[in-house]
Design an enzyme around this catalytic site. Structure first.
Site, short mmCIF file in Angstrom:
data_model
loop_
_atom_site.label_atom_id
_atom_site.label_comp_id
_atom_site.label_asym_id
_atom_site.label_seq_id
_atom_site.Cartn_x
_atom_site.Cartn_y
_atom_site.Cartn_z
N LYS A 198 0.87 -1.77 0.22
CA LYS A 198 0.04 0.27 -0.29
C LYS A 198 0.73 1.31 -0.32
CE LYS A 198 -3.77 -1.92 2.15
NZ LYS A 198 -4.63 -2.04 3.62
N GLY A 351 8.49 -6.04 10.14
CA GLY A 351 7.79 -6.55 8.58
C GLY A 351 8.14 -7.84 7.76
#
Length: 393
Positions: A198, A351
């Protein structure tokens, strides 16, 4: 100014250490990656070596304020006991009379791991009464959970004013010391490599780093929103339609300031994001109808690798493609190799990037690998992180 654990007298004191033990388990409840547990060991061991009575607290998963055995910290307590070579007490809750009694009965060198904080909705609501109950367990508060420092929760911010002595652990110090220089006179050229799904997750970081970076290398799903903003056909690739305008604004702003935002020159594509799909490489940036971009192509790998080799400071967050599937992992692995080989200060921001670089076997060649994806991004956006602000004297 933040006080750190090695500046605080701990002997004989009940020391509450907020850790990040949000670790994955398999179907049988066996921990599949204990990186976060091991990352907290130096702080825990230091407290034990200084005769503290150690109370550990963490969340795990998203139980939504209800007791759910699937998210219990029981497997963590058992694993931690093995790593420390001593018993770890696990009460049935994280607050209440029984837990308070256990905390008061702890002896120097003993360890108690509270049950999942998020079994109570008051944790994420930063409820004052819940914060006071947690604070009542200890005499010293230490936050060593950088991965949750961007959350204003009871255990990361709410309880801190109710404990007389507060500070940060070694993991938190390492994160602050690694990330802060990126915002204060980083050595040039400074390159940011941004990937993942995103654009919306990265807009704040791009805006802030535009004051510092000379070049951005964009890959992953977010690159298609930028390509769409430039009028390039992207087939059925992932795109955030509502962010195309924001992407166009970023590109225009970068151009007026002489900052290079580089987008993929070619792609590895397939009809579907599946391991059984047949990958193809595009000739250029455009993707045919009915196909989706799933990795950067060889021209992009070469161009990005050349840029990375010249960098003096590198920040990387987000994979270049669907690296979990081998056919679409080459771009991410090549970037990991380039970053590992660069003669630069390198920071990887949590992440999936961490999973990717670990998978590539190059983790020990990176300057700093952050334990917090969202936290490291918000830090580099220039935001105040509640978990850090609460510790500042």
């Amino acid at each position: 100014m933040i006080t750190y654990i090695d500046q605080i007298p701990l002997e004989g004191k009940r020391v509450f250490i907020r850790v990040d033990f949000n670790v994955p388990t398999d179907g049988a409840g066996v921990i599949t990656d204990d990186t976060r547990i091991r990352a907290a060991l130096p702080t825990i061991q230091y407290a034990l070596d200084h005769d503290a009575k150690v109370i550990l607290a963490s969340h795990r998963g998203r139980p939504k304020g209800e007791v759910n055995p699937k998210f219990s910290l029981k497997p963590v307590a058992e694993h931690l006991a093995g790593l420390l070579g001593r018993d770890v007490v696990l009460p049935e809750d994280c607050v209440g009379d029984a837990v308070k009694k256990l905390s008061l009965d702890l002896q120097p060198g003993q360890v108690m791991l509270l049950e999942n904080l998020r079994f109570h909705s008051e944790e994420t609501k930063n409820d004052s009464d819940f914060s006071k109950q947690l604070a009542g367990l200890a005499e010293v508060y230490i936050n060593d959970a950088f991965g949750t420092a961007h959350r204003a929760h009871a255990s990361t911010a709410g309880m801190v004013p109710f404990v007389a002595i507060k500070g940060a652990g070694f993991l938190m110090r390492r994160e602050i010391e690694a990330l802060s220089p990126l915002l204060k006179n980083p050595e040039k050229p400074f390159i940011a490599i941004l990937g993942g799904a995103k654009v919306s997750d990265k807009i704040g970081v791009i805006d802030n780093l535009m004051n510092l970076c000379q070049q951005f290398l964009i890959g992953g799903g977010m690159s298609f929103t930028f390509l769409a903003a430039k009028g390039v056909s992207i087939g059925k690739s992932l795109v955030e339609t509502e962010k195309i305008h924001a992407a166009r604004r970023i590109l225009e702003r970068a151009e007026t300031r002489g900052i290079r935002i580089r987008l993929p020159l070619d792609h590895v594509i397939a009809e579907a994001c599946e391991a059984s799909a047949t990958p193809k490489v595009t000739e250029d940036r455009s993707i045919p109808e009915g196909m989706m971009g799933l990795d950067i192509g060889p021209k992009t790998i070469a161009a990005y690798s050349d840029s990375i080799a010249l960098a003096k400071t590198i920040f990387w967050n987000g994979p270049m493609g669907v690296f979990e599937i081998p056919a679409f992992a080459k771009g991410t692995n090549a970037v990991a190799q380039a970053v590992a080989s660069a003669k630069a200060t390198s920071v990887i921001g949590g992440g999936d990037s961490v999973a990717a670089v670990t998978q590539s076997g190059l983790a020990d060649k990176i300057g700093h690998i952050s334990t917090g994806g969202g936290a490291s991004l918000e830090f580099l956006e220039g935001k105040t992180l509640p978990g850090i602000a609460a510790l500042e004297q």
